[in-house]
Design a protein around this motif. Sequence first.
Motif, PDB file in Angstrom:
ATOM      1  N   SER A 104      -2.836  -4.440   7.558  1.00 57.00           N
ATOM      2  CA  SER A 104      -3.184  -4.048   6.257  1.00 57.00           C
ATOM      3  C   SER A 104      -4.072  -2.371   6.161  1.00 57.00           C
ATOM      4  O   SER A 104      -4.680  -2.470   7.066  1.00 57.00           O
ATOM      5  N   GLY A 105      -3.723  -1.797   5.421  1.00 59.60           N
ATOM      6  CA  GLY A 105      -4.543  -0.547   5.253  1.00 59.60           C
ATOM      7  C   GLY A 105      -6.041  -0.509   4.799  1.00 59.60           C
ATOM      8  O   GLY A 105      -6.805   0.285   4.911  1.00 59.60           O
ATOM      9  N   TYR A 106      -6.245  -1.853   4.384  1.00 66.15           N
ATOM     10  CA  TYR A 106      -7.585  -2.219   3.952  1.00 66.15           C
ATOM     11  C   TYR A 106      -8.367  -2.745   4.884  1.00 66.15           C
ATOM     12  O   TYR A 106      -7.793  -3.524   5.918  1.00 66.15           O
ATOM     13  N   ARG A 108      -6.641   2.261   7.472  1.00 71.02           N
ATOM     14  CA  ARG A 108      -5.303   3.040   7.165  1.00 71.02           C
ATOM     15  C   ARG A 108      -5.089   3.803   8.546  1.00 71.02           C
ATOM     16  O   ARG A 108      -6.083   3.704   9.382  1.00 71.02           O
ATOM     17  N   PHE A 109      -3.736   4.132   8.419  1.00 69.48           N
ATOM     18  CA  PHE A 109      -3.572   4.989   9.712  1.00 69.48           C
ATOM     19  C   PHE A 109      -4.375   6.283   9.422  1.00 69.48           C
ATOM     20  O   PHE A 109      -4.068   7.057   8.463  1.00 69.48           O
ATOM     21  N   VAL A 110      -5.002   6.790  10.838  1.00 70.70           N
ATOM     22  CA  VAL A 110      -5.567   8.260  10.689  1.00 70.70           C
ATOM     23  C   VAL A 110      -4.770   9.349  11.678  1.00 70.70           C
ATOM     24  O   VAL A 110      -4.932   8.646  12.822  1.00 70.70           O
ATOM     25  N   ALA A 124       8.643   3.091   2.533  1.00 62.71           N
ATOM     26  CA  ALA A 124       8.365   1.629   2.206  1.00 62.71           C
ATOM     27  C   ALA A 124       6.923   1.672   1.399  1.00 62.71           C
ATOM     28  O   ALA A 124       6.629   0.800   0.934  1.00 62.71           O
ATOM     29  N   GLN A 125       6.448   2.958   0.940  1.00 67.27           N
ATOM     30  CA  GLN A 125       5.261   3.091   0.140  1.00 67.27           C
ATOM     31  C   GLN A 125       5.746   3.139  -1.168  1.00 67.27           C
ATOM     32  O   GLN A 125       4.991   2.443  -2.091  1.00 67.27           O
ATOM     33  N   SER A 126       6.982   3.050  -1.479  1.00 70.21           N
ATOM     34  CA  SER A 126       7.395   2.805  -3.024  1.00 70.21           C
ATOM     35  C   SER A 126       7.764   1.215  -3.131  1.00 70.21           C
ATOM     36  O   SER A 126       8.113   0.514  -2.451  1.00 70.21           O
ATOM     37  N   SER A 134       3.570  -7.250   7.373  1.00 68.85           N
ATOM     38  CA  SER A 134       3.479  -5.647   7.497  1.00 68.85           C
ATOM     39  C   SER A 134       4.002  -4.871   6.239  1.00 68.85           C
ATOM     40  O   SER A 134       4.513  -5.612   5.398  1.00 68.85           O
ATOM     41  N   GLY A 135       3.924  -3.656   6.399  1.00 65.62           N
ATOM     42  CA  GLY A 135       4.434  -2.983   5.236  1.00 65.62           C
ATOM     43  C   GLY A 135       4.837  -1.580   5.520  1.00 65.62           C
ATOM     44  O   GLY A 135       4.966  -1.164   6.590  1.00 65.62           O
ATOM     45  N   GLY A 136       4.696  -0.863   4.251  1.00 66.15           N
ATOM     46  CA  GLY A 136       3.815  -1.253   3.115  1.00 66.15           C
ATOM     47  C   GLY A 136       2.355  -1.758   3.246  1.00 66.15           C
ATOM     48  O   GLY A 136       1.960  -1.819   4.286  1.00 66.15           O
ATOM     49  N   GLU A 137       2.205  -2.650   2.182  1.00 64.03           N
ATOM     50  CA  GLU A 137       0.808  -3.119   1.961  1.00 64.03           C
ATOM     51  C   GLU A 137       0.691  -4.503   1.523  1.00 64.03           C
ATOM     52  O   GLU A 137       0.905  -4.608   0.227  1.00 64.03           O
ATOM     53  N   GLY A 151       5.934  -1.228  -0.852  1.00 67.34           N
ATOM     54  CA  GLY A 151       4.952  -0.986  -1.722  1.00 67.34           C
ATOM     55  C   GLY A 151       3.683  -0.704  -0.953  1.00 67.34           C
ATOM     56  O   GLY A 151       2.945  -1.637  -0.314  1.00 67.34           O
ATOM     57  N   CYS A 152       2.995   0.449  -1.132  1.00 66.82           N
ATOM     58  CA  CYS A 152       1.780   0.754  -0.388  1.00 66.82           C
ATOM     59  C   CYS A 152       0.930   2.066  -1.265  1.00 66.82           C
ATOM     60  O   CYS A 152       1.386   2.972  -1.559  1.00 66.82           O
ATOM     61  N   PRO A 153      -0.382   1.694  -1.601  1.00 65.46           N
ATOM     62  CA  PRO A 153      -0.972   2.626  -2.282  1.00 65.46           C
ATOM     63  C   PRO A 153      -1.665   3.636  -1.361  1.00 65.46           C
ATOM     64  O   PRO A 153      -2.371   4.414  -2.040  1.00 65.46           O
ATOM     65  N   HIS A 154      -1.753   3.552  -0.172  1.00 68.27           N
ATOM     66  CA  HIS A 154      -2.657   4.208   0.627  1.00 68.27           C
ATOM     67  C   HIS A 154      -2.467   5.772   0.972  1.00 68.27           C
ATOM     68  O   HIS A 154      -2.886   6.721   0.941  1.00 68.27           O
ATOM     69  N   ASN A 155      -0.947   5.928   1.000  1.00 67.42           N
ATOM     70  CA  ASN A 155      -0.449   7.336   1.411  1.00 67.42           C
ATOM     71  C   ASN A 155      -0.969   8.125   2.503  1.00 67.42           C
ATOM     72  O   ASN A 155      -1.411   9.229   2.320  1.00 67.42           O
ATOM     73  N   CYS A 156      -1.335   7.412   3.556  1.00 63.99           N
ATOM     74  CA  CYS A 156      -1.865   8.032   4.820  1.00 63.99           C
ATOM     75  C   CYS A 156      -0.931   9.321   5.327  1.00 63.99           C
ATOM     76  O   CYS A 156       0.079   8.949   5.462  1.00 63.99           O
ATOM     77  N   PRO A 157      -1.736  10.365   5.527  1.00 63.16           N
ATOM     78  CA  PRO A 157      -0.984  11.452   6.198  1.00 63.16           C
ATOM     79  C   PRO A 157      -0.273  10.964   7.401  1.00 63.16           C
ATOM     80  O   PRO A 157      -0.964  10.409   8.252  1.00 63.16           O
TER      81      PRO A 157
END
Length: 167
Positions: A101-103, A130-132, A38-40, A68-71, A25-31
């Motif tokens: 963390s993406g935060y 976040r991953f950029v 694992a975002q789900s 790690s994750g996910g978030e 689970g991760c809410p960031h959805n980084c391109p």
Amino acid sequence: MKMAGFYDESISNGLGWRAVLFVSGCPHNCPGCQNKMAQSFDYGEEFDKQKIINKICDNSILKGITISGGEPLCKENVKEVVEFIKDVKKVRPNFNVWCYSGYTIEELKNRNDEITNQALKEIDVLVDGRFVQEKKDPTLKFRGSSNQRILDVQKCINENKIVQIAL
Ligand code: SF4
């Protein structure tokens, strides 16, 4: 909480021999996210805390745990992650805890909620942001893009400034 994976041993997710838990689970959805499945929050298997702790107890080579994750620190996961870290420390008090963390740490501090503050107390090293994709750099150690920082969390909190770990 569900988990996307678990490594019994790794040397590529933080310094030293570490167990690695990937939460789902991760809410960031980084391109360009390398772990899109694992975002789900429904991805993977149910997180069985005791089973993972037993695996950690059985492995004397380990020096720490990486989450790690996910978030790990989103509102859906942070509480179980904090409980997990606390329980790991009961059996392995000298464990060093890394968290991805993406935060950013600023975003986490600004939440100013009890459970996030507890998480920041328990984590030694935070790889934040976040991953950029435009800043992707495969030569970087332990992070994917150059905006991400490897932070000494306790110094960041106690000295109220950004303290990065030099590797
Ligand atoms: S924070 Fe990590 S897991 Fe989440 S979308 Fe970004 S790269 Fe993927």
